[in-house]
Design an enzyme around this catalytic site. Structure first.
Site, short mmCIF file in Angstrom:
data_model
loop_
_atom_site.label_atom_id
_atom_site.label_comp_id
_atom_site.label_asym_id
_atom_site.label_seq_id
_atom_site.Cartn_x
_atom_site.Cartn_y
_atom_site.Cartn_z
N CYS A 55 0.81 -1.22 0.00
CA CYS A 55 0.00 0.00 0.00
C CYS A 55 0.84 1.27 0.00
O CYS A 55 0.55 2.21 -0.76
CB CYS A 55 -0.96 0.00 1.19
N HIS A 67 -2.94 6.30 4.66
CA HIS A 67 -1.51 6.35 4.93
C HIS A 67 -0.96 7.71 4.51
O HIS A 67 -1.33 8.24 3.45
CB HIS A 67 -0.77 5.28 4.12
#
Length: 369
Positions: free
Chosen positions: A137, A276
């Protein structure tokens, strides 16, 4: 003729976001979906766009799986290890699309992120590759936000510090983070707003709770709410965590780099839910101006937005709160560092469940159907 495509792990967190995106983009009109379950075979399947897709098939039934043209798995590495190699061994030659990490670095696997490596994906399909896997990710989100600098081959090396959301660990970790937050609030709520209680005493009560056995930390093992965890995944021999090792290894595989771009740093879990963030120091190969850099970044893909290096813009547009649930991958805090004109700072944010996980899988289907 429409292809028959099996979906495994479609009710989990990544799988649910994938199905949601596929409905939004009307993808289900272009193929015949067959829904599988590892634990509830023969249960009622989903109804999508008014169409019922029948009972759930057994995700471990190789005889059913081998009849399908494409399989998409969001079930995790354990499932992939149990099923993928058996399918290949019995001669299944279909396309396998996976969100799990276990196959990523195999020579016969392509890591997919089409805004960055669409040419590699097309060439691999033409060359007979059958296994396509989403990247880590943080890697995918970095490449989306900084893609222009990579495509123009302007980067010599990068150091990174990540600020990774609980969603990267899984659904039960998000739930535990929320339980930790709730537990802390419950402990403090009777004292908040009361001038008779000093904030230091309130903080001490909350701190003592978070260090006690009553605090919910079955999954994280330690407090995350009101804290952070500066370690993600297993330890490598060189002292890196595996999450930190992935950044350079996967980036260079995605880019098909002839010479590796050196990337290293620290990966940290924070109390965000599903976005994130990453902070970069980038050594450029040449001195180019900030306006040029901004234009290069904007030109790379339609999801990257350059946030002006101003306090208000940064606080309102370059945060998990602003980006969660969107496909936007903004980049900001762009400025030259005091150590030299070839040194650039950058800060990026992206939704871990969208471009960080499900969206590359969904878009991979476009190449195959």
């Amino acid at each position: 003729m429409k292809k028959n495509i099996g979906l495994i792990g479609w009710r989990g967190m990544v799988g649910s976001v994938l199905v949601e995106r596929m409905i939004c983009e009307n993808d289900f009109f272009h193929f015949n979906p067959i829904f599988f379950s590892t634990s509830q075979k023969n249960s009622k399947g989903p109804t999508i766009n008014g169409e019922y897709f029948g009972v759930l098939k057994d995700a471990y039934d190789l005889d059913i799986l081998k009849e399908l043209d494409i399989l998409i798995s969001c079930q995790g590495s354990d499932y992939t290890n149990k099923v993928y190699f058996k399918l290949r061994d019995i001669g299944w030659n279909g396309y396998w699309i996976d969100a799990a990490s276990v196959l990523r670095m195999n020579q016969d696997t392509v890591i997919i992120l089409d805004p960055v490596n669409s040419n590699t994906i097309r060439e691999s399909i033409d060359s007979g590759f059958k296994t396509f896997v989403g990247g880590n990710c943080t890697v995918s989100l970095m490449l989306m936000s900084l893609g222009g600098l990579f495509s123009e081959k302007l980067i010599e090396w990068i150091t990174v510090s990540t600020y990774q959301a609980a969603s990267g660990s899984g659904a039960k970790y998000i739930e535990e983070l929320l339980m930790q937050m709730g537990s802390m609030y419950t402990e403090a709520s009777g004292y908040l707003g009361n001038p008779a209680h000093s904030i230091l005493n309130i903080e001490k009560k909350v701190r003592n709770l978070s260090c006690s056995d009553k605090f919910p930390k079955k999954n994280f093992k330690v407090p995350l709410a009101g804290s952070l965890i500066p370690w993600i995944d297993k330890k490598m021999r060189n002292g890196q965590s595996r999450e930190e090792w992935k950044i350079q290894a996967e980036t260079n595989k995605i880019l098909s780099s002839n010479k590796d771009i050196l990337i290293d740093g620290l990966c940290v879990r924070i109390g965000a839910l599903r976005c994130h963030s990453q902070s970069f120091v980038i050594k450029l190969k040449k001195d180019i101006s900030i306006p040029e850099i901004e234009q290069i970044l904007l030109n790379h893909n339609s999801w990257t937005k350059v946030i002006p290096n101003r306090k208000h813009d940064t606080m309102t547009e370059l945060t998990p709160a602003a980006v969660t649930g969107t496909l936007n991958t903004p980049v900001g805090r762009l400025r030259k560092l005091n150590i030299g004109q070839k040194y650039l700072s950058a800060f990026t944010v992206g939704d871990q469940l969208l471009w960080g996980a499900s969206e590359p899988l969904r878009r991979m289907l476009k190449f195959l159907i």
